[in-house]
Design a protein around this motif. Structure first.
Motif, mmCIF file in Angstrom:
data_model
loop_
_atom_site.group_PDB
_atom_site.id
_atom_site.type_symbol
_atom_site.label_atom_id
_atom_site.label_comp_id
_atom_site.label_asym_id
_atom_site.label_seq_id
_atom_site.Cartn_x
_atom_site.Cartn_y
_atom_site.Cartn_z
ATOM 1 N N THR A 188 -15.267 -53.855 89.220
ATOM 2 C CA THR A 188 -14.001 -54.591 89.332
ATOM 3 C C THR A 188 -13.192 -54.068 90.517
ATOM 4 O O THR A 188 -13.233 -52.887 90.858
ATOM 5 N N LYS A 189 -12.464 -54.978 91.103
ATOM 6 C CA LYS A 189 -11.634 -54.635 92.248
ATOM 7 C C LYS A 189 -10.555 -53.643 91.833
ATOM 8 O O LYS A 189 -9.928 -53.776 90.799
ATOM 9 N N ILE A 213 -14.086 -44.484 100.352
ATOM 10 C CA ILE A 213 -13.997 -43.195 99.669
ATOM 11 C C ILE A 213 -13.019 -42.316 100.429
ATOM 12 O O ILE A 213 -13.153 -42.124 101.648
ATOM 13 N N SER A 214 -12.029 -41.780 99.723
ATOM 14 C CA SER A 214 -11.032 -40.904 100.344
ATOM 15 C C SER A 214 -11.027 -39.561 99.623
ATOM 16 O O SER A 214 -11.128 -39.503 98.390
ATOM 17 N N ALA A 215 -10.931 -38.475 100.389
ATOM 18 C CA ALA A 215 -10.951 -37.139 99.794
ATOM 19 C C ALA A 215 -10.173 -36.168 100.678
ATOM 20 O O ALA A 215 -9.421 -36.572 101.581
ATOM 21 N N GLU A 271 -10.678 -40.447 95.708
ATOM 22 C CA GLU A 271 -10.284 -41.817 95.367
ATOM 23 C C GLU A 271 -11.327 -42.768 95.924
ATOM 24 O O GLU A 271 -11.785 -42.603 97.060
ATOM 25 N N VAL A 272 -11.731 -43.733 95.116
ATOM 26 C CA VAL A 272 -12.677 -44.734 95.576
ATOM 27 C C VAL A 272 -12.059 -46.115 95.356
ATOM 28 O O VAL A 272 -11.516 -46.407 94.285
ATOM 29 N N GLU A 273 -12.128 -46.944 96.376
ATOM 30 C CA GLU A 273 -11.627 -48.303 96.291
ATOM 31 C C GLU A 273 -12.794 -49.262 96.455
ATOM 32 O O GLU A 273 -13.508 -49.224 97.463
#
Length: 276
Positions: A188-189, A213-215, A271-273
């Motif tokens: 899901t978005k 992907i943010s880290a 964080e993953v979007e």
């Protein structure tokens, strides 16, 4: 007309008796195999009573319902799993599945069941069937009901159990829809904020899309993409630190593992979007 009716009635009776003998022998043989000849002989009348509804212990395909059989034997104190002393337990698992996904799943299952020290003593693949044998020192055999439950959580089913001796068992399992228990679903978005002490993050891919992907700014990305058999389809390794990375997810990818090239402790939070 009367003769025809008698013929069909007699044929039906013969067929019923034949099925009763054949299927009865299958069930009785399996019970005797699981609990041993001595226990079987000593408890024959009791066994006949608790297994009187024989249809309950067969599947629609006329295969034995090994889960129902094991449950009944254990629930009535007939399935002896406790050893007289700690022994070397040998357990093998066979499945028509990739040896990689089978090995990963079984290692995870045994750990979940409380076994900390075990060795792979044999691993093979013949035609489409993979077999992995584990050796461990323990005081009891694997509890079939816990094993069944843990396999089901990971998309596997337990098809059969063979007992060669008190400390040598073989299991046939089926990979219905293999999955990784610790993998987060990407379907899901939205954005997920995750914390993992190990610094290793697993994801299950449900549909194609884009992943950001943010880290930590000191993160040196290592991203491994796998197919449904846990075979590597793509490997992304960066040599310089980054605080984010974007990637495209296609049909080849079933699982993704994210960590750091040098030090997983760097990314205890990410964080993953996902954008389908």
């Amino acid at each position: 007309m009367h003769k025809k009716q008698c013929f069909f009635a007699r044929s039906t009776l013969i067929w019923i008796l034949f099925c009763s003998i054949v299927f009865g022998d299958m069930l009785d043989d399996k019970i005797q195999e699981l609990i041993g000849t001595t226990t079987y002989s000593q408890n024959k009348n009791f066994i006949n009573t608790i297994f009187s509804n024989r249809a309950k212990f067969y599947l629609d395909s006329n295969q034995l319902n090994i889960g129902a059989i094991a449950y009944e034997l254990k629930n009535n104190g007939l399935l002896m799993l406790k050893f007289p002393k700690p022994m070397d337990l040998s357990v093998s698992f066979s499945a028509q599945a990739s040896p990689i996904i089978l090995s990963y799943t079984l290692n995870n299952v045994l750990s979940s069941m409380g076994y900390s020290y075990f060795l792979v003593s044999q691993a093979s693949k013949i035609n489409n069937t993979s077999t992995i044998r584990f050796s461990l020192i323990t005081e009891h055999a694997l509890d079939p009901m816990i094993l069944l439950s843990e396999l089901q959580k990971r998309g596997f089913s337990l098809k059969d159990i063979m007992r060669n001796s008190i400390n040598e068992w073989a299991y046939i399992v089926e990979a219905r829809n293999p999955t990784l228990l610790n993998a987060k679903s990407l379907e899901t978005k939205g954005t997920l904020s995750l914390r993992e002490v190990s610094g290793q993050y697993w994801f299950r891919v449900v549909k194609n899309g884009n992943l950001k992907i943010s880290a930590n700014p000191k993160w040196t990305p290592r991203i491994v993409c796998y197919n449904k058999n846990l075979e590597i389809t793509n490997l992304i390794i960066e040599r310089n630190p980054k605080n984010s990375i974007n990637m495209r997810i296609d049909d080849r990818i079933a699982f993704i593992m994210i960590t750091d090239v040098y030090n997983p402790d760097i990314i205890k939070q990410i964080e993953v979007e996902f954008l389908p």
